[in-house]
Design a protein around this motif. Structure first.
Motif, PDB file in Angstrom:
ATOM      1  N   MET A 236      97.540  90.902  40.253  1.00 25.73           N
ATOM      2  CA  MET A 236      97.305  89.681  41.013  1.00 25.73           C
ATOM      3  C   MET A 236      96.898  88.580  40.047  1.00 25.73           C
ATOM      4  O   MET A 236      95.923  88.735  39.297  1.00 25.73           O
ATOM      5  N   GLY A 237      97.617  87.457  40.048  1.00 26.63           N
ATOM      6  CA  GLY A 237      97.279  86.343  39.167  1.00 26.63           C
ATOM      7  C   GLY A 237      97.238  85.037  39.921  1.00 26.63           C
ATOM      8  O   GLY A 237      98.128  84.753  40.737  1.00 26.63           O
ATOM      9  N   VAL A 238      96.209  84.219  39.659  1.00 26.44           N
ATOM     10  CA  VAL A 238      96.065  82.942  40.358  1.00 26.44           C
ATOM     11  C   VAL A 238      95.140  82.032  39.564  1.00 26.44           C
ATOM     12  O   VAL A 238      94.273  82.504  38.831  1.00 26.44           O
ATOM     13  N   GLY A 239      95.345  80.734  39.694  1.00 26.10           N
ATOM     14  CA  GLY A 239      94.485  79.764  39.032  1.00 26.10           C
ATOM     15  C   GLY A 239      93.343  79.336  39.936  1.00 26.10           C
ATOM     16  O   GLY A 239      93.411  79.470  41.163  1.00 26.10           O
ATOM     17  N   ALA A 252      92.970  91.096  46.732  1.00 20.76           N
ATOM     18  CA  ALA A 252      92.783  92.003  45.594  1.00 20.76           C
ATOM     19  C   ALA A 252      91.574  92.908  45.815  1.00 20.76           C
ATOM     20  O   ALA A 252      91.618  94.108  45.516  1.00 20.76           O
ATOM     21  N   GLU A 253      90.504  92.350  46.349  1.00 17.04           N
ATOM     22  CA  GLU A 253      89.316  93.157  46.636  1.00 17.04           C
ATOM     23  C   GLU A 253      89.616  94.215  47.686  1.00 17.04           C
ATOM     24  O   GLU A 253      89.150  95.360  47.592  1.00 17.04           O
ATOM     25  N   ARG A 254      90.410  93.856  48.678  1.00 13.67           N
ATOM     26  CA  ARG A 254      90.758  94.816  49.726  1.00 13.67           C
ATOM     27  C   ARG A 254      91.684  95.908  49.193  1.00 13.67           C
ATOM     28  O   ARG A 254      91.580  97.074  49.612  1.00 13.67           O
ATOM     29  N   GLU A 263      94.900  94.915  39.064  1.00 15.21           N
ATOM     30  CA  GLU A 263      94.454  94.107  37.928  1.00 15.21           C
ATOM     31  C   GLU A 263      94.503  92.640  38.322  1.00 15.21           C
ATOM     32  O   GLU A 263      95.514  92.173  38.841  1.00 15.21           O
ATOM     33  N   VAL A 264      93.415  91.928  38.091  1.00 17.72           N
ATOM     34  CA  VAL A 264      93.311  90.537  38.518  1.00 17.72           C
ATOM     35  C   VAL A 264      93.212  89.618  37.306  1.00 17.72           C
ATOM     36  O   VAL A 264      92.408  89.850  36.397  1.00 17.72           O
ATOM     37  N   GLU A 265      94.055  88.584  37.308  1.00 16.13           N
ATOM     38  CA  GLU A 265      94.062  87.589  36.243  1.00 16.13           C
ATOM     39  C   GLU A 265      93.788  86.217  36.873  1.00 16.13           C
ATOM     40  O   GLU A 265      94.637  85.663  37.576  1.00 16.13           O
ATOM     41  N   VAL A 266      92.581  85.691  36.657  1.00 13.29           N
ATOM     42  CA  VAL A 266      92.216  84.377  37.174  1.00 13.29           C
ATOM     43  C   VAL A 266      92.233  83.382  36.019  1.00 13.29           C
ATOM     44  O   VAL A 266      91.568  83.593  35.004  1.00 13.29           O
ATOM     45  N   VAL A 267      92.994  82.306  36.167  1.00 11.11           N
ATOM     46  CA  VAL A 267      93.151  81.315  35.099  1.00 11.11           C
ATOM     47  C   VAL A 267      92.346  80.072  35.462  1.00 11.11           C
ATOM     48  O   VAL A 267      92.705  79.350  36.403  1.00 11.11           O
ATOM     49  N   LYS A 268      91.294  79.833  34.721  1.00  9.50           N
ATOM     50  CA  LYS A 268      90.429  78.693  35.000  1.00  9.50           C
ATOM     51  C   LYS A 268      91.175  77.380  34.744  1.00  9.50           C
ATOM     52  O   LYS A 268      91.798  77.188  33.706  1.00  9.50           O
ATOM     53  N   GLY A 269      91.127  76.491  35.734  1.00 11.10           N
ATOM     54  CA  GLY A 269      91.739  75.179  35.583  1.00 11.10           C
ATOM     55  C   GLY A 269      93.237  75.145  35.750  1.00 11.10           C
ATOM     56  O   GLY A 269      93.880  74.143  35.420  1.00 11.10           O
ATOM     57  N   ALA A 270      93.825  76.225  36.297  1.00 15.06           N
ATOM     58  CA  ALA A 270      95.276  76.269  36.505  1.00 15.06           C
ATOM     59  C   ALA A 270      95.605  75.972  37.957  1.00 15.06           C
ATOM     60  O   ALA A 270      94.957  76.478  38.874  1.00 15.06           O
ATOM     61  N   SER A 290     100.400  89.114  30.448  1.00 17.83           N
ATOM     62  CA  SER A 290      99.539  89.977  31.235  1.00 17.83           C
ATOM     63  C   SER A 290     100.340  90.724  32.295  1.00 17.83           C
ATOM     64  O   SER A 290     100.128  91.916  32.540  1.00 17.83           O
ATOM     65  N   GLN A 291     101.286  90.028  32.914  1.00 17.90           N
ATOM     66  CA  GLN A 291     102.157  90.662  33.902  1.00 17.90           C
ATOM     67  C   GLN A 291     102.967  91.790  33.263  1.00 17.90           C
ATOM     68  O   GLN A 291     103.063  92.899  33.802  1.00 17.90           O
ATOM     69  N   CYS A 292     103.556  91.490  32.119  1.00 18.89           N
ATOM     70  CA  CYS A 292     104.415  92.470  31.457  1.00 18.89           C
ATOM     71  C   CYS A 292     103.625  93.682  30.973  1.00 18.89           C
ATOM     72  O   CYS A 292     104.148  94.809  30.969  1.00 18.89           O
TER      73      CYS A 292
END
Length: 304
Positions: A236-239, A252-254, A263-270, A290-292
């Motif tokens: 899971m990826g999101v800004g 993602a928590e659920r 796996e969670v990827e949070v991008v600050k300021g995106a 990260s996805q790959c």
């Protein structure tokens, strides 16, 4: 972590492009124009891409890895567009990168769009493409992942649930790139963050209304599904400046609570769609890598 996203400071790699990126693109008024431009823009099929119409009538674009023999992994990719716009051609370069980086066969679905084709048409189109992909001689049916961005990510999440429930295909992984998962986000009271780009609450209300039609949201909306057990491992990826930030982290928590590795990827300021707007930015490259990394982990055959 609902409510955690309050800052409107853009990531340093994205500040310049953010000034040129609109806060909203899709409305009922702009929809016909966007569709017309999109179809013209992606009408021509590159020589290294195969455009096919499946027996089901669904169109797909096929991207084959070079230098790969025998059976190998595969990725079914679902483009974004709020369920109402979009075309697989918009992701030609992205799908090439997945095929090249992973040595995988990649198929992108030209699913039918709402509001002309409300739920479950797009989802069934994706399922038809998935079953076709699983039967390709070059594909190991035990090593298939699904993925998508924005509405495509929402369809990927719904497809993972559908594949689990039907039991015909055991997916290896699901790639959820800032997915559009929860129609209830349109009912939040707080104003839009000034850092939002491309997709805001007004667009979201239009997209969900068009997609759902008369469908039961408890069935059609992934975030409303009560049982998330037995789903494939997820990325899971999101800004932090994405309208979907809170709903994505909640999903993602659920997944984790249901025993699904996530796996969670949070991008600050995106902001939403940042990696498509600025694909060469360092932050976008890291997001893709990260996805790959996750896909390699779950698409690599187990040692004998």
């Amino acid at each position: 972590m609902p409510g955690a996203n309050k800052s409107s400071d853009f990531h340093p790699d994205l500040r310049r492009i953010a000034r040129l990126t609109p806060k909203q693109v899709v409305t009922p008024v702009t929809l016909p124009v966007i569709r017309l431009v999109t179809r013209k823009m992606w009408r021509r099929v590159p020589k290294d891409v195969e455009a096919l119409t499946l027996p089901s009538g669904v169109g797909v674009r096929l991207y084959r890895p070079t230098g790969v023999t025998g059976t190998g992994p595969a990725l079914l990719w679902i483009h974004g567009g709020g369920y109402v716009i979009g075309h697989p051609g918009q992701d030609d370069e992205l799908c090439r990168r997945y095929a090249r980086t992973l040595g995988a066969t990649v198929v992108s679905v030209d699913y039918r769009l709402a509001p002309e084709h409300a739920y479950p048409v797009a989802l069934e189109d994706c399922y038809a493409a998935l079953t076709w992909l699983a039967r390709l001689p070059s594909v190991d049916p035990r090593r298939i992942a699904i993925g998508g961005a924005s509405a495509g990510g929402g369809l990927a999440a719904a497809l993972a649930l559908l594949a689990r429930d039907r039991g015909d295909i055991a997916l290896a992984a699901q790639l959820l790139v800032y997915p559009m998962l929860d129609d209830r986000t349109v009912g939040r009271d707080e104003p839009d963050n000034p850092g939002l780009r491309l997709w805001n609450r007004t667009s979201n209300k239009f997209g969900w209304s068009a997609y759902l039609g008369d469908a039961d949201p408890e069935v059609a909306v992934p975030a409303r599904r009560t049982d998330l057990s037995g789903l494939p491992p997820a990325w899971m990826g999101v800004g932090t400046l994405d309208l979907f930030h809170d709903e994505d982290l909640a999903y993602a928590e659920r997944l984790t609570a249901a025993g699904v590795p996530c796996e969670v990827e949070v991008v600050k300021g995106a902001f939403h769609g940042f990696d498509g707007i600025a694909p060469k930015a360092v932050v976008s490259q890291a997001f893709f890598n990260s996805q790959c990394a996750l896909l390699r982990r779950f698409l690599t055959p187990a040692a004998a």
